[in-house]
Design an enzyme around this catalytic site. Structure first.
Site, PDB file in Angstrom:
ATOM      1  N   TYR A 102     -17.993   0.358   1.137  1.00  0.00           N
ATOM      2  CA  TYR A 102     -16.880  -0.592   1.278  1.00  0.00           C
ATOM      3  C   TYR A 102     -16.612  -1.335  -0.032  1.00  0.00           C
ATOM      4  O   TYR A 102     -15.464  -1.511  -0.425  1.00  0.00           O
ATOM      5  CB  TYR A 102     -17.171  -1.588   2.413  1.00  0.00           C
ATOM      6  CG  TYR A 102     -15.964  -2.383   2.826  1.00  0.00           C
ATOM      7  CD1 TYR A 102     -15.062  -1.874   3.750  1.00  0.00           C
ATOM      8  CD2 TYR A 102     -15.709  -3.639   2.272  1.00  0.00           C
ATOM      9  CE1 TYR A 102     -13.929  -2.594   4.121  1.00  0.00           C
ATOM     10  CE2 TYR A 102     -14.585  -4.366   2.635  1.00  0.00           C
ATOM     11  CZ  TYR A 102     -13.698  -3.838   3.569  1.00  0.00           C
ATOM     12  OH  TYR A 102     -12.576  -4.554   3.920  1.00  0.00           O
ATOM     13  N   HIS A 162     -14.420 -12.170  -1.118  1.00  0.00           N
ATOM     14  CA  HIS A 162     -15.086 -12.108   0.197  1.00  0.00           C
ATOM     15  C   HIS A 162     -16.464 -11.490   0.055  1.00  0.00           C
ATOM     16  O   HIS A 162     -16.618 -10.426  -0.540  1.00  0.00           O
ATOM     17  CB  HIS A 162     -14.255 -11.260   1.176  1.00  0.00           C
ATOM     18  CG  HIS A 162     -13.108 -12.008   1.784  1.00  0.00           C
ATOM     19  ND1 HIS A 162     -12.494 -11.619   2.945  1.00  0.00           N
ATOM     20  CD2 HIS A 162     -12.468 -13.145   1.383  1.00  0.00           C
ATOM     21  CE1 HIS A 162     -11.527 -12.475   3.246  1.00  0.00           C
ATOM     22  NE2 HIS A 162     -11.489 -13.401   2.309  1.00  0.00           N
ATOM     23  N   PRO A 212      -6.010   4.077   6.130  1.00  0.00           N
ATOM     24  CA  PRO A 212      -6.263   2.756   5.530  1.00  0.00           C
ATOM     25  C   PRO A 212      -7.539   2.062   5.982  1.00  0.00           C
ATOM     26  O   PRO A 212      -7.889   1.020   5.422  1.00  0.00           O
ATOM     27  CB  PRO A 212      -5.027   1.953   5.936  1.00  0.00           C
ATOM     28  CG  PRO A 212      -4.510   2.630   7.157  1.00  0.00           C
ATOM     29  CD  PRO A 212      -4.844   4.077   7.019  1.00  0.00           C
ATOM     30  N   TYR A 238     -12.740  -6.046  11.705  1.00  0.00           N
ATOM     31  CA  TYR A 238     -12.363  -4.699  12.148  1.00  0.00           C
ATOM     32  C   TYR A 238     -12.856  -4.561  13.584  1.00  0.00           C
ATOM     33  O   TYR A 238     -14.073  -4.616  13.821  1.00  0.00           O
ATOM     34  CB  TYR A 238     -13.040  -3.633  11.286  1.00  0.00           C
ATOM     35  CG  TYR A 238     -12.537  -3.547   9.851  1.00  0.00           C
ATOM     36  CD1 TYR A 238     -11.581  -2.607   9.490  1.00  0.00           C
ATOM     37  CD2 TYR A 238     -13.028  -4.383   8.845  1.00  0.00           C
ATOM     38  CE1 TYR A 238     -11.118  -2.501   8.177  1.00  0.00           C
ATOM     39  CE2 TYR A 238     -12.576  -4.291   7.532  1.00  0.00           C
ATOM     40  CZ  TYR A 238     -11.619  -3.348   7.207  1.00  0.00           C
ATOM     41  OH  TYR A 238     -11.174  -3.251   5.913  1.00  0.00           O
TER      42      TYR A 238
HETATM   43  P1  FAD Z   1       2.658   4.422  -4.913  1.00  0.00           P
HETATM   44  O1  FAD Z   1       2.318   3.023  -4.639  1.00  0.00           O
HETATM   45  O2  FAD Z   1       3.207   5.250  -3.805  1.00  0.00           O
HETATM   46  O3  FAD Z   1       3.683   4.420  -6.122  1.00  0.00           O
HETATM   47  C1  FAD Z   1       4.408   5.565  -6.496  1.00  0.00           C
HETATM   48  C2  FAD Z   1       5.630   5.176  -7.266  1.00  0.00           C
HETATM   49  O4  FAD Z   1       6.301   6.379  -7.659  1.00  0.00           O
HETATM   50  C3  FAD Z   1       6.635   4.396  -6.431  1.00  0.00           C
HETATM   51  O5  FAD Z   1       7.059   3.230  -7.112  1.00  0.00           O
HETATM   52  C4  FAD Z   1       7.777   5.366  -6.196  1.00  0.00           C
HETATM   53  O6  FAD Z   1       9.049   4.727  -6.143  1.00  0.00           O
HETATM   54  C5  FAD Z   1       7.662   6.262  -7.409  1.00  0.00           C
HETATM   55  N1  FAD Z   1       8.253   7.585  -7.184  1.00  0.00           N
HETATM   56  C6  FAD Z   1       8.162   8.341  -6.073  1.00  0.00           C
HETATM   57  N2  FAD Z   1       8.856   9.479  -6.216  1.00  0.00           N
HETATM   58  C7  FAD Z   1       9.372   9.446  -7.459  1.00  0.00           C
HETATM   59  C8  FAD Z   1      10.202  10.314  -8.171  1.00  0.00           C
HETATM   60  N3  FAD Z   1      10.649  11.459  -7.624  1.00  0.00           N
HETATM   61  N4  FAD Z   1      10.566   9.985  -9.429  1.00  0.00           N
HETATM   62  C9  FAD Z   1      10.134   8.821  -9.972  1.00  0.00           C
HETATM   63  N5  FAD Z   1       9.359   7.943  -9.323  1.00  0.00           N
HETATM   64  C10 FAD Z   1       8.990   8.243  -8.088  1.00  0.00           C
HETATM   65  N6  FAD Z   1      -4.233   1.188   0.766  1.00  0.00           N
HETATM   66  C11 FAD Z   1      -5.223   0.348   0.951  1.00  0.00           C
HETATM   67  O7  FAD Z   1      -6.206   0.385   0.188  1.00  0.00           O
HETATM   68  N7  FAD Z   1      -5.147  -0.571   1.984  1.00  0.00           N
HETATM   69  C12 FAD Z   1      -4.037  -0.649   2.795  1.00  0.00           C
HETATM   70  O8  FAD Z   1      -3.963  -1.482   3.659  1.00  0.00           O
HETATM   71  C13 FAD Z   1      -2.979   0.235   2.631  1.00  0.00           C
HETATM   72  N8  FAD Z   1      -1.876   0.200   3.419  1.00  0.00           N
HETATM   73  C14 FAD Z   1      -0.861   1.106   3.196  1.00  0.00           C
HETATM   74  C15 FAD Z   1       0.280   1.098   3.980  1.00  0.00           C
HETATM   75  C16 FAD Z   1       1.320   2.019   3.761  1.00  0.00           C
HETATM   76  C17 FAD Z   1       2.549   1.995   4.631  1.00  0.00           C
HETATM   77  C18 FAD Z   1       1.188   2.975   2.724  1.00  0.00           C
HETATM   78  C19 FAD Z   1       2.293   3.976   2.462  1.00  0.00           C
HETATM   79  C20 FAD Z   1       0.049   2.959   1.923  1.00  0.00           C
HETATM   80  C21 FAD Z   1      -0.986   2.041   2.155  1.00  0.00           C
HETATM   81  N9  FAD Z   1      -2.134   2.005   1.368  1.00  0.00           N
HETATM   82  C22 FAD Z   1      -3.129   1.156   1.569  1.00  0.00           C
HETATM   83  C23 FAD Z   1      -2.312   2.896   0.290  1.00  0.00           C
HETATM   84  C24 FAD Z   1      -1.957   2.226  -1.047  1.00  0.00           C
HETATM   85  O9  FAD Z   1      -0.853   1.414  -0.877  1.00  0.00           O
HETATM   86  C25 FAD Z   1      -1.716   3.354  -2.007  1.00  0.00           C
HETATM   87  O10 FAD Z   1      -2.910   4.083  -2.138  1.00  0.00           O
HETATM   88  C26 FAD Z   1      -1.238   2.870  -3.368  1.00  0.00           C
HETATM   89  O11 FAD Z   1       0.061   2.355  -3.262  1.00  0.00           O
HETATM   90  C27 FAD Z   1      -1.237   4.045  -4.332  1.00  0.00           C
HETATM   91  O12 FAD Z   1      -0.613   3.682  -5.508  1.00  0.00           O
HETATM   92  P2  FAD Z   1       0.176   4.740  -6.365  1.00  0.00           P
HETATM   93  O13 FAD Z   1       0.647   3.982  -7.554  1.00  0.00           O
HETATM   94  O14 FAD Z   1      -0.662   5.944  -6.572  1.00  0.00           O
HETATM   95  O15 FAD Z   1       1.399   5.232  -5.463  1.00  0.00           O
HETATM   96  C1  DHB Z   2      -5.876  -4.469   4.694  1.00  0.00           C
HETATM   97  C2  DHB Z   2      -5.630  -3.177   4.958  1.00  0.00           C
HETATM   98  C3  DHB Z   2      -6.670  -2.326   5.215  1.00  0.00           C
HETATM   99  O1  DHB Z   2      -6.459  -1.048   5.455  1.00  0.00           O
HETATM  100  C4  DHB Z   2      -7.960  -2.759   5.215  1.00  0.00           C
HETATM  101  O2  DHB Z   2      -8.963  -1.899   5.495  1.00  0.00           O
HETATM  102  C5  DHB Z   2      -8.208  -4.056   4.932  1.00  0.00           C
HETATM  103  C6  DHB Z   2      -7.158  -4.916   4.670  1.00  0.00           C
HETATM  104  C7  DHB Z   2      -4.752  -5.390   4.438  1.00  0.00           C
HETATM  105  O3  DHB Z   2      -3.596  -4.961   4.429  1.00  0.00           O
HETATM  106  O4  DHB Z   2      -5.007  -6.579   4.238  1.00  0.00           O
END
Ligand code: FAD
Ligand code: DHB
Length: 389
Positions: A384, A72, A292, A200
């Site tokens: 961004y 994009h 987010p 947005y």
């Molecule tokens: P996570 O993805 O949380 O992975 C952590 C892993 O550790 C998981 O697999 C979990 O099972 C494991 N774990 C947890 N506890 C333990 C334990 N005790 N022992 C062993 N393993 C464990 N970001 C964006 O940029 N845009 C978005 O739209 C967006 N939407 C989101 C919506 C939701 C509901 C959430 C919760 C987050 C969102 N995020 C978004 C943020 C983004 O998804 C996270 O920043 C990203 O997943 C971070 O990755 P991570 O690997 O650090 O953590």
């Molecule tokens: C999406 C989520 C976001 O928070 C954002 O800023 C843009 C896209 C998504 O889930 O596609």
């Protein structure tokens, strides 16, 4: 059992780090408390910065993203029944890639399998230990037996609710937090997106975001009260509310269809400092959370991985501690800038229950400024698309 690096967590940060380390010949084991299907069932981020895309290339997990992802060049800010396009490419020379976290995780898992990396799923009582000594190790339970992995380093990639940050003595860690008085209600549906770029929307009824996963799959969000229940939102009610918050041209063009995922996420800013404790490193959501609105969470997890990988590569391949010693400082400098950006975009685009007329006037002035000042639009765009590593 022994390995060089134990990675706790098989989300995007753990898998990305694991692939980069394995490619560099650095031995690692990933442990997660849940299974593969559970991890792939989480619907989260959708927008990748160029830095994240490049790390996926280095990891060897970018082939499908380049085939199926959607590059994009811009997005729209909608307000006052109109659109203002932020031309990311014209303003910064960079673009973003729309590719869902679920697919990115699937690709990294496939890559890990292809290169024979070890991942232990469904491990309970995972516990990082001895990280303030010369002999760190991680224990966990699997099939009723407690096991131990000795290692040189532990990467805490286990998300906000994980064990790694909690294993650090309280006196050694500082935390900074802000919660927001609303959440996001999101749906996924196999309908063509209302627009080919993200929208947005700032609206008196609350924020809305039109995003997508492909040309045939849409991801829509609306701001909702924190105590809202998913059960109260039929698909029809959701689409009706979304239409009300969009400029009329988009509202009329919205194609609706049954959703297959619907959930509410709270919004929070959180940072833990430092991000290193002896041989334990916090990475991604384990160390910080952003609301987010700027699509930064996953991208920040990726930049942490970049800094940690540089540090570990320096340690093992160049016998240099310099990059490892600077991990926390380098990661946090970038983290705080993304925390600032996500907070400011959240503040600009949402209705705050206590914002009042003053808050609204400030939002209108800032949107007007973004619309008429190339300098203001460039600042938004460069944040961004992602600040440099
Ligand atoms: P996570 O993805 O949380 O992975 C952590 C892993 O550790 C998981 O697999 C979990 O099972 C494991 N774990 C947890 N506890 C333990 C334990 N005790 N022992 C062993 N393993 C464990 N970001 C964006 O940029 N845009 C978005 O739209 C967006 N939407 C989101 C919506 C939701 C509901 C959430 C919760 C987050 C969102 N995020 C978004 C943020 C983004 O998804 C996270 O920043 C990203 O997943 C971070 O990755 P991570 O690997 O650090 O953590
Ligand atoms: C999406 C989520 C976001 O928070 C954002 O800023 C843009 C896209 C998504 O889930 O596609």
């Amino acid at each position: 059992m022994r390995t060089q690096v134990v990675i706790i967590g098989s989300g995007p940060s753990g898998l990305l780090l694991g692939c980069l380390l394995s490619n560099a010949g650095i031995d690692n084991i990933i442990i997660d408390r849940v299974g593969k299907d559970y991890i792939l069932g989480r619907v989260r981020a959708g927008v990748l910065e160029e830095g994240t895309v490049d790390l996926l290339r280095q990891a060897g997990a970018d082939e499908r993203m380049h085939l199926e992802g959607l590059p994009h060049d811009g997005f729209s800010l909608a307000f006052d029944n109109r659109d203002h396009r932020i031309d990311l490419f014209a303003l910064t020379g960079k673009r973003v890639m729309v590719y869902g976290q679920t697919e990115l995780t699937r690709d990294l898992m496939a890559r890990r399998e292809a290169i024979g990396g070890t991942t232990i799923y469904e491990a309970s009582d995972v516990s990082p230990q001895g990280f303030d000594s010369a002999a760190p190790f991680v224990t966990y339970r699997k099939d009723g037996i407690t096991r131990r992995i000795d290692c040189d380093f532990i990467a805490g990639c286990d998300g906000y609710h994980g064990v790694s940050r909690k294993a650090v003595p309280e006196k050694s860690i500082a935390t900074f937090e802000r919660t927001y008085p609303f959440g996001w209600l999101g749906i996924l549906a196999d309908v063509p997106p209302v627009s080919h770029e993200l929208i947005y929307a700032n609206h008196p009824r609350g924020f809305a975001l039109c995003s997508m996963r492909s040309q045939t799959r849409s991801r829509y969000y609306i701001q909702c009260p924190l105590d809202e229940k998913v059960e109260n939102w039929s698909d029809d009610r959701f689409y009706d509310e979304l239409r009300l918050r969009l400029p009329a041209a988009h509202a009329q063009a919205l194609v609706t269809g049954p959703s297959f995922e619907k959930s509410i996420a709270p919004l929070r800013s959180f940072v833990a400092e430092p991000m290193r404790f002896g041989s334990l490193f916090l990475v991604g959501d384990a160390a910080h959370i952003v609301p987010p609105t700027g699509a930064k969470g996953l991208n920040l997890a990726a930049s942490d991985v970049h800094y940690l990988f540089e540090g570990l590569r320096g340690h093992y391949l160049d016998r240099s501690q310099a990059a490892l010693d600077r991990y926390s400082e380098r990661a946090l400098r970038r983290v705080w800038k993304s925390v600032r950006f996500s907070w400011s975009m959240t503040t600009l685009m949402h209705r705050f229950p206590d914002g009042g007329e003053f808050g609204q006037k400030i939002q209108e002035a800032e949107l007007d400024y973004l619309t008429h000042s190339e300098a203001a639009a460039t600042s938004l765009a460069e944040n961004y698309v992602g600040l440099p590593y």
